[in-house]
Design an enzyme around this catalytic site. Structure first.
Site, PDB file in Angstrom:
ATOM      1  N   ASP A 180       0.849  -1.194   0.000  1.00 48.90           N
ATOM      2  CA  ASP A 180       0.000   0.000   0.000  1.00 48.90           C
ATOM      3  C   ASP A 180       0.893   1.257   0.000  1.00 48.90           C
ATOM      4  O   ASP A 180       1.817   1.360   0.814  1.00 48.90           O
ATOM      5  CB  ASP A 180      -0.891  -0.025   1.260  1.00 48.90           C
ATOM      6  CG  ASP A 180      -2.050   0.951   1.180  1.00 48.90           C
ATOM      7  OD1 ASP A 180      -2.447   1.299   0.055  1.00 48.90           O
ATOM      8  OD2 ASP A 180      -2.580   1.340   2.244  1.00 48.90           O
ATOM      9  N   HIS A 181       0.625   2.189  -0.885  1.00 45.90           N
ATOM     10  CA  HIS A 181       1.321   3.484  -0.930  1.00 45.90           C
ATOM     11  C   HIS A 181       2.843   3.400  -0.974  1.00 45.90           C
ATOM     12  O   HIS A 181       3.527   4.075  -0.197  1.00 45.90           O
ATOM     13  CB  HIS A 181       0.904   4.363   0.266  1.00 45.90           C
ATOM     14  CG  HIS A 181      -0.520   4.798   0.219  1.00 45.90           C
ATOM     15  ND1 HIS A 181      -0.997   5.732  -0.677  1.00 45.90           N
ATOM     16  CD2 HIS A 181      -1.601   4.395   0.937  1.00 45.90           C
ATOM     17  CE1 HIS A 181      -2.297   5.894  -0.508  1.00 45.90           C
ATOM     18  NE2 HIS A 181      -2.693   5.088   0.468  1.00 45.90           N
ATOM     19  N   GLY A 240      -7.893   7.995   7.162  1.00 46.98           N
ATOM     20  CA  GLY A 240      -8.034   8.221   8.599  1.00 46.98           C
ATOM     21  C   GLY A 240      -9.450   8.618   8.965  1.00 46.98           C
ATOM     22  O   GLY A 240     -10.381   8.475   8.169  1.00 46.98           O
ATOM     23  N   HIS A 267      -9.698   4.785  -1.888  1.00 44.67           N
ATOM     24  CA  HIS A 267      -8.919   4.832  -0.634  1.00 44.67           C
ATOM     25  C   HIS A 267      -9.728   5.584   0.419  1.00 44.67           C
ATOM     26  O   HIS A 267     -10.663   6.307   0.097  1.00 44.67           O
ATOM     27  CB  HIS A 267      -7.595   5.571  -0.873  1.00 44.67           C
ATOM     28  CG  HIS A 267      -6.549   4.720  -1.518  1.00 44.67           C
ATOM     29  ND1 HIS A 267      -5.376   4.380  -0.888  1.00 44.67           N
ATOM     30  CD2 HIS A 267      -6.510   4.113  -2.726  1.00 44.67           C
ATOM     31  CE1 HIS A 267      -4.654   3.624  -1.694  1.00 44.67           C
ATOM     32  NE2 HIS A 267      -5.311   3.446  -2.828  1.00 44.67           N
ATOM     33  N   GLY A 268      -9.339   5.425   1.694  1.00 43.29           N
ATOM     34  CA  GLY A 268      -9.992   6.181   2.759  1.00 43.29           C
ATOM     35  C   GLY A 268     -11.417   5.739   3.001  1.00 43.29           C
ATOM     36  O   GLY A 268     -12.321   6.565   3.153  1.00 43.29           O
ATOM     37  N   ASN A 292     -10.205   0.349   0.090  1.00 48.05           N
ATOM     38  CA  ASN A 292      -9.217   0.309   1.175  1.00 48.05           C
ATOM     39  C   ASN A 292      -9.888   0.730   2.475  1.00 48.05           C
ATOM     40  O   ASN A 292     -10.542   1.785   2.535  1.00 48.05           O
ATOM     41  CB  ASN A 292      -8.077   1.279   0.877  1.00 48.05           C
ATOM     42  CG  ASN A 292      -7.159   0.788  -0.220  1.00 48.05           C
ATOM     43  OD1 ASN A 292      -7.518  -0.091  -0.989  1.00 48.05           O
ATOM     44  ND2 ASN A 292      -5.980   1.351  -0.293  1.00 48.05           N
ATOM     45  N   THR A 303      -8.746   2.362   9.210  1.00 47.34           N
ATOM     46  CA  THR A 303      -8.993   3.025  10.504  1.00 47.34           C
ATOM     47  C   THR A 303     -10.147   2.358  11.259  1.00 47.34           C
ATOM     48  O   THR A 303     -10.030   2.093  12.466  1.00 47.34           O
ATOM     49  CB  THR A 303      -9.287   4.529  10.284  1.00 47.34           C
ATOM     50  OG1 THR A 303      -8.173   5.089   9.572  1.00 47.34           O
ATOM     51  CG2 THR A 303      -9.451   5.271  11.592  1.00 47.34           C
TER      52      THR A 303
HETATM   53  P1  13P Z   1      -8.902   4.468   6.080  1.00 50.21           P
HETATM   54  O1  13P Z   1      -7.905   4.290   7.185  1.00 50.21           O
HETATM   55  O2  13P Z   1      -9.502   5.834   6.058  1.00 50.21           O
HETATM   56  O3  13P Z   1      -9.931   3.393   6.074  1.00 50.21           O
HETATM   57  O4  13P Z   1      -8.085   4.364   4.705  1.00 50.21           O
HETATM   58  C1  13P Z   1      -7.284   3.247   4.459  1.00 50.21           C
HETATM   59  C2  13P Z   1      -6.555   3.405   3.176  1.00 50.21           C
HETATM   60  O5  13P Z   1      -7.026   4.014   2.242  1.00 50.21           O
HETATM   61  C3  13P Z   1      -5.233   2.778   3.075  1.00 50.21           C
HETATM   62  O6  13P Z   1      -4.619   3.037   1.863  1.00 50.21           O
END
Ligand code: 13P
Length: 285
Positions: A81-82, A181, A208-209, A230, A233
């Site tokens: 990831d990233h 996050g 993502h997120g 993804n 959090t």
């Molecule tokens: P969240 O932590 O917001 O669920 O996002 C995770 C993410 O996109 C990891 O790449």
């Protein structure tokens, strides 16, 4: 069994579901996520975040995930990831990842395309899939964010077309209003933009997120063509909360061997809940 990102996402659009991608920052989370997938009989993407590469135990965690993925009764994709630079992406391939994300989203479009193209060439020669990002999903150290991102960070549909055509990536992460996050406030996603990108670009799209979105948001994103979601959090919070409650209930009179199965079960339950929301289906051979 270990599969690539391309393989694990191949039926998502036709069957209108997404595959969940969860970060394994340690053994407990990795085990909880894979166990949840096995119990539900669905595919899962096990992501290794870049910070996990910076500690000396990295080879052991990677070996554990790789072994666990290979022996799993369901398809598991082991995905970086990233990955922000060439070296990390190459290390991930060396450790056995079946898929990598190269994140050049803060570079200029030209530089992002140039570096992504080089990585695609090497990864494909090794049988590894590549995800990249155009536009930027904020919420990391360099671009902190808790609420709706600035629209200038959203993916421009015409850039997505050029980027996919020029790089040969296997999956594309798009920015349509999510942040990494905890989300403060209510997310308002740009579904029109997502639909336009989907109509113009043929590779699987990635959101993502995921944490903080409503079930309805997820369903609409999947309906409009998101294939990989993804989510971290929300999972990490569920595990921490279970450990905290166990401590509180026992007034601190509990030891880790008793807390760890409680935390793992919370991770399994939270992962299964996302499978249900993402409508994740078993993968045909
Ligand atoms: P969240 O932590 O917001 O669920 O996002 C995770 C993410 O996109 C990891 O790449």
């Amino acid at each position: 069994m270990l599969v690539t990102l391309t393989e694990i996402l191949k039926e998502t659009r036709a069957k209108k579901y997404a595959v969940g991608a969860f970060n394994a920052t340690d053994y407990l989370l990795a085990e909880a996520v894979i166990k949840a997938a096995e119990e539900e009989g669905v595919p899962v993407i096990m992501m290794v975040p870049t910070p996990a590469f910076k500690v000396k135990q990295t080879p052991y965690l990677m070996q554990f995930i790789l072994d666990r993925a290979r022996k799993a009764s369901v398809p598991v994709c082991m995905h970086l990831d990233h990955g922000k630079d060439f070296d990390i992406v190459m290390q991930a391939i060396h450790y056995g990842c079946s898929s990598v994300m190269f994140d050049g989203s803060l570079l200029s479009m030209e530089e992002n395309m140039k570096q992504t193209r080089e990585i695609v060439k090497i990864a494909h020669a090794c049988g590894v899939s590549v995800e990249a990002e155009i536009g930027h999903v904020p919420g990391s150290k360099n671009t902190p964010a808790t609420g709706a991102p600035d629209e200038s960070m959203y993916t421009k549909p015409e850039d997505a077309v050029t980027f996919v055509r020029e790089t040969g990536v296997d999956a594309l992460a798009v920015s349509i209003g999510t942040v990494h996050g905890k989300f403060v406030g209510t997310p308002k996603l740009d579904f029109d933009r997502l639909k336009t990108i989907r109509d113009l670009v043929d590779v699987p799209l990635v959101l993502h997120g995921g944490s903080g979105l409503s079930d309805e948001d997820f369903r609409k994103c999947i309906e409009l063509g998101i294939s990989k979601i993804n989510f971290f959090t929300g999972l990490a919070m569920a595990v921490s909360k279970a450990a905290y409650e166990a401590m509180k209930e026992s007034e601190g009179n509990i030891m880790w061997p008793e807390i760890s199965p409680i935390a793992e079960q919370a991770g399994i339950d939270a992962t299964k809940e996302q499978f249900r929301i993402f409508n994740t289906q078993p993968l045909n051979k």
